[in-house]
Design a protein around this motif. Structure first.
Motif, PDB file in Angstrom:
ATOM      1  N   MET A 121       0.855  -1.165   0.000  1.00 27.68           N
ATOM      2  CA  MET A 121       0.000   0.000   0.000  1.00 27.68           C
ATOM      3  C   MET A 121       0.907   1.235   0.000  1.00 27.68           C
ATOM      4  SD  MET A 121      -2.864   1.171   2.871  1.00 27.68           S
ATOM      5  CE  MET A 121      -4.016  -0.141   2.598  1.00 27.68           C
ATOM      6  N   SER A 122       0.678   2.128  -0.942  1.00 30.13           N
ATOM      7  CA  SER A 122       1.480   3.352  -1.004  1.00 30.13           C
ATOM      8  C   SER A 122       1.093   4.288   0.137  1.00 30.13           C
ATOM      9  CB  SER A 122       1.264   4.053  -2.350  1.00 30.13           C
ATOM     10  OG  SER A 122      -0.030   4.632  -2.394  1.00 30.13           O
ATOM     11  N   SER A 123       1.929   5.270   0.396  1.00 30.48           N
ATOM     12  CA  SER A 123       1.625   6.199   1.483  1.00 30.48           C
ATOM     13  C   SER A 123       0.360   7.005   1.174  1.00 30.48           C
ATOM     14  CB  SER A 123       2.804   7.122   1.761  1.00 30.48           C
ATOM     15  OG  SER A 123       3.031   7.985   0.678  1.00 30.48           O
ATOM     16  N   THR A 124       0.113   7.302  -0.090  1.00 31.10           N
ATOM     17  CA  THR A 124      -1.113   8.015  -0.464  1.00 31.10           C
ATOM     18  C   THR A 124      -2.330   7.143  -0.187  1.00 31.10           C
ATOM     19  OG1 THR A 124       0.074   9.214  -2.187  1.00 31.10           O
ATOM     20  CG2 THR A 124      -2.325   9.171  -2.360  1.00 31.10           C
ATOM     21  N   ASP A 125      -2.259   5.872  -0.568  1.00 33.43           N
ATOM     22  CA  ASP A 125      -3.359   4.941  -0.306  1.00 33.43           C
ATOM     23  C   ASP A 125      -3.576   4.768   1.200  1.00 33.43           C
ATOM     24  OD1 ASP A 125      -3.764   4.559  -3.007  1.00 33.43           O
ATOM     25  OD2 ASP A 125      -2.603   2.689  -3.088  1.00 33.43           O
ATOM     26  N   TYR A 126      -2.473   4.657   1.933  1.00 32.64           N
ATOM     27  CA  TYR A 126      -2.584   4.504   3.378  1.00 32.64           C
ATOM     28  C   TYR A 126      -3.242   5.728   3.998  1.00 32.64           C
ATOM     29  CZ  TYR A 126      -1.547   3.822   8.253  1.00 32.64           C
ATOM     30  OH  TYR A 126      -1.683   3.680   9.611  1.00 32.64           O
ATOM     31  N   ASN A 127      -2.822   6.905   3.579  1.00 30.80           N
ATOM     32  CA  ASN A 127      -3.408   8.138   4.122  1.00 30.80           C
ATOM     33  C   ASN A 127      -4.903   8.226   3.826  1.00 30.80           C
ATOM     34  OD1 ASN A 127      -1.018   9.028   5.255  1.00 30.80           O
ATOM     35  ND2 ASN A 127      -0.429  10.213   3.455  1.00 30.80           N
ATOM     36  N   LYS A 128      -5.294   7.820   2.628  1.00 35.44           N
ATOM     37  CA  LYS A 128      -6.728   7.813   2.284  1.00 35.44           C
ATOM     38  C   LYS A 128      -7.479   6.819   3.161  1.00 35.44           C
ATOM     39  CE  LYS A 128      -6.312   9.280  -2.510  1.00 35.44           C
ATOM     40  NZ  LYS A 128      -6.443   8.885  -3.930  1.00 35.44           N
ATOM     41  N   TRP A 129      -6.892   5.655   3.342  1.00 38.11           N
ATOM     42  CA  TRP A 129      -7.521   4.647   4.194  1.00 38.11           C
ATOM     43  C   TRP A 129      -7.649   5.162   5.627  1.00 38.11           C
ATOM     44  CZ3 TRP A 129      -5.385   2.282   8.508  1.00 38.11           C
ATOM     45  CH2 TRP A 129      -6.180   1.284   9.082  1.00 38.11           C
TER      46      TRP A 129
END
Length: 148
Positions: free
Chosen positions: A1-9
């Motif tokens: 999971m990319s940091s952008t995806d993680y932040n969205k999650w």
């Protein structure tokens, strides 16, 4: 999971937490409070969760859950919620804090500084006032009695 995806999650999870029913019949859901504490550590998205603790700083039932989480030394959970619990304790009403002096003294002795409810520079004077065997953590009572 990319940091952008993680932040969205993480943002989505915080939004879900804020809109979840954290309290039923004056009892807090400990697992949800643990999640509140974990996600409250995120500087940008956790502010809404920190505000929850600030807004409920007179709620002794919430404080009881917070102190229970802080003092949970089991291996069942990571220390993330415990670290955050130590960090929000100072937000609570002084009268509530004083009622839990024994537990706070115990936590203040933790070897891990991040688990202590007060920094060494900000230990409130009242925490050590009137120390007796009734306010000392159980494991230290025997030492206290021997000193007398």
């Amino acid at each position: 999971m990319s940091s952008t995806d993680y932040n969205k999650w993480a943002e989505k999870r915080v939004d879900e937490l804020i809109h979840s029913q954290v309290k039923i019949d004056n009892c807090y859901d400990e697992e949800l409070i643990r999640e509140y504490l974990i996600f409250a550590q995120y500087s940008r998205i956790g502010e809404a969760l920190i505000n929850f603790f600030k807004e409920n700083n007179n709620d002794s039932n919430l404080f009881k859950v917070i102190i229970k989480i802080l003092l949970d030394e089991s291996e069942d959970y990571s220390n993330d919620a415990r670290y955050s619990a130590a960090g929000v304790i100072h937000l609570f009403n002084l009268e509530i804090l004083k009622k839990h002096k024994k537990e706070l003294l115990y936590a203040q002795k933790y070897e891990l500084i991040n688990l202590r409810p007060f920094s060494d520079k900000n230990i409130p004077n009242w925490l050590h006032e009137g120390i007796s065997s009734d306010t000392l953590p159980d494991e230290h009572c025997e030492i206290y009695i021997v000193i007398l």
